[in-house]
Design an enzyme around this catalytic site. Structure first.
Site, PDB file in Angstrom:
ATOM      1  N   LEU A 121      73.816  42.513 -30.395  1.00  0.00           N
ATOM      2  CA  LEU A 121      73.028  41.593 -29.569  1.00  0.00           C
ATOM      3  C   LEU A 121      71.780  41.243 -30.397  1.00  0.00           C
ATOM      4  O   LEU A 121      71.363  42.483 -31.005  1.00  0.00           O
ATOM      5  CB  LEU A 121      72.521  41.981 -28.253  1.00  0.00           C
ATOM      6  CG  LEU A 121      73.865  42.284 -27.446  1.00  0.00           C
ATOM      7  CD1 LEU A 121      73.362  42.782 -25.867  1.00  0.00           C
ATOM      8  CD2 LEU A 121      74.330  40.809 -27.004  1.00  0.00           C
ATOM      9  N   ASP A 122      71.061  40.126 -30.327  1.00  0.00           N
ATOM     10  CA  ASP A 122      69.811  40.045 -30.950  1.00  0.00           C
ATOM     11  C   ASP A 122      68.765  40.991 -30.528  1.00  0.00           C
ATOM     12  O   ASP A 122      68.932  41.470 -29.409  1.00  0.00           O
ATOM     13  CB  ASP A 122      69.256  38.642 -30.730  1.00  0.00           C
ATOM     14  CG  ASP A 122      70.011  37.460 -31.549  1.00  0.00           C
ATOM     15  OD1 ASP A 122      70.805  37.742 -32.209  1.00  0.00           O
ATOM     16  OD2 ASP A 122      69.750  36.146 -30.887  1.00  0.00           O
ATOM     17  N   VAL A 123      67.945  41.424 -31.271  1.00  0.00           N
ATOM     18  CA  VAL A 123      66.701  42.264 -30.693  1.00  0.00           C
ATOM     19  C   VAL A 123      66.069  41.592 -29.324  1.00  0.00           C
ATOM     20  O   VAL A 123      65.695  42.415 -28.547  1.00  0.00           O
ATOM     21  CB  VAL A 123      65.598  42.606 -31.888  1.00  0.00           C
ATOM     22  CG1 VAL A 123      64.508  42.970 -31.462  1.00  0.00           C
ATOM     23  CG2 VAL A 123      66.190  43.242 -33.195  1.00  0.00           C
ATOM     24  N   THR A 125      67.438  39.837 -27.214  1.00  0.00           N
ATOM     25  CA  THR A 125      68.293  39.747 -26.226  1.00  0.00           C
ATOM     26  C   THR A 125      68.853  41.031 -25.508  1.00  0.00           C
ATOM     27  O   THR A 125      69.036  41.913 -26.305  1.00  0.00           O
ATOM     28  CB  THR A 125      69.548  38.986 -26.716  1.00  0.00           C
ATOM     29  OG1 THR A 125      69.352  37.787 -27.134  1.00  0.00           O
ATOM     30  CG2 THR A 125      70.628  38.808 -25.381  1.00  0.00           C
TER      31      THR A 125
END
Length: 293
Positions: A121-123, A125
Site C-alpha cells: 500500500l502507498d505510504v 494509504t
C-alpha cells in the site's frame, strides 16, 4: 506547494528527512540550496541525494494493529505514514520493521528488506495488508496476487458526484510522460481495471467503494483523476487542498477496507476487514454534519 511537503508526497519520504537533506546540502532546487519552507512550482528542477537503505530501519518499532494472525500469515491495518518495507531514502516506520520488532516470524523469500511482502500500500494509504510468515504462504500469495485471485476492496472519498453511480473504469496506466514520480493514463500503459460503486453522497463529495481487478501503482488515484473525480486530500493527483483543509485531512482519503484471499494452507477463503482510521472517520463526520444543517 511547500518544498518539504511536495518532496514528502512525491518521493515518499518523511518531511523530517527532507529537512535533514536540506541541512546537509543533499537537496537543491534549480541548482541552489533552499529552505524547507520555500515553494516549488511546475518546471522547477529538484536534485536529491538519498541515503542508502539503513539496516536499522528494518527493526524500527512502531504501532501496527494486527487484524489476523496464524502460523502462515499475518494481516495488519497499516497506518498512514508507514511504508510496506524499507527503501532508499525512507527513514520512517515500515510494516516489516514493526512486525520484526514484535518478534513476528516472516518469510525469508525475496530481498531482505522486503521479506514476506506480497503486495504493498502507498505510504499515504491506510488499511488491510497481508504479510507471509512462511515460504509456503509467500509463494502461494504471490501467485494469487499475480493471477488476480485476491479480492481487494477500498473505500475512497472523491470530489463531486460520479455519474453513473456504479460502473467500471478501464484505462491503461504507465509513467507520467513528464513527471517521473507520478503515474497517468497513457497509451501503451499496463491494463488497469477498477470497479466502483457510490456508497454515500455529501455536499461536494462522494464516498465510493472500489474493487481493484488489477493492481497498478496509484491505480485508484489515477483512475479517479482520469474521470475528473479526484480523491479528496490528494494534491498530487488533482485533489482540492481547500476541501482537504476543511475536512482536516493531511493525506488522501483512501483506505483498504477488505482483503479476501485463499489461505495457503487450509485452501479456504479468508476475509479480513480493516476499520477506518480516525482522520478518515472524522472527515466523514464533518460531511454528515453538513448534510444535517
Amino acid at each position: 506547494m511547500r518544498l518539504d511537503q511536495a518532496i514528502a508526497l512525491q518521493v515518499g519520504i518523511s518531511r523530517s528527512l527532507v529537512a535533514k537533506l536540506i541541512k546537509r546540502g543533499d537537496l537543491k532546487i534549480n541548482g541552489r540550496r533552499p529552505r524547507k519552507s520555500d515553494e516549488v512550482f511546475a518546471g522547477d528542477q529538484v536534485e536529491i541525494l538519498l541515503p542508502d537503505t539503513s539496516e536499522k530501519s528494518l527493526e524500527t518499532p512502531a504501532e501496527l494493529p494486527i487484524l489476523y494472525e496464524d502460523a502462515d500469515v499475518v494481516v495488519v491495518n497499516k497506518p498512514v505514514g508507514m511504508a510496506a518495507h524499507a527503501a532508499p531514502g525512507w527513514e520512517g516506520a515500515t510494516v516489516v520493521g514493526a512486525l520484526l520488532a514484535k518478534g513476528c516470524q516472516i518469510s525469508t523469500s525475496g530481498p531482505k528488506e522486503r521479506c514476506g511482502v506480497v503486495h504493498r500500500l502507498d505510504v499515504g494509504t491506510s488499511g488491510v495488508m497481508v504479510v507471509a510468515k512462511t515460504e509456503l504462504a509467500f509463494e502461494a500469495l504471490k501467485r494469487d496476487f499475480h493471477d488476480r485471485k485476491v479480492q481487494k476492496i477500498y473505500h475512497s472519498l472523491v470530489q463531486g458526484y460520479i455519474e453513473p453511480a456504479e460502473g467500471t473504469i478501464e484505462a491503461p496506466i504507465g509513467r507520467h510522460p513528464s513527471r517521473d514520480f507520478r503515474m497517468a493514463v497513457v497509451e501503451g500503459g499496463k491494463p488497469a481495471i477498477s470497479h466502483y460503486r457510490t456508497l454515500e453522497r455529501f455536499l461536494g463529495a462522494s464516498l465510493v467503494q472500489v474493487h481493484l481487478e488489477t493492481g497498478r501503482t496509484h491505480q485508484i488515484r489515477v483512475h479517479m483523476q482520469a474521470i475528473q473525480h479526484c480523491i479528496v486530500g490528494d494534491p498530487i493527483y488533482g485533489g482540492n487542498p481547500v476541501q482537504a483543509k476543511q475536512l482536516g485531512l493531511e493525506r488522501q482519503w483512501l483506505h483498504a477496507v477488505s482483503l479476501t484471499f485463499t489461505h495457503p494452507r487450509t485452501q479456504k477463503d479468508l476475509t479480513v476487514n480493516a476499520p477506518l482510521t480516525k482522520d478518515l472517520a472524522v472527515a466523514l463526520e464533518i460531511l454528515r454534519a453538513q448534510e444535517d444543517c
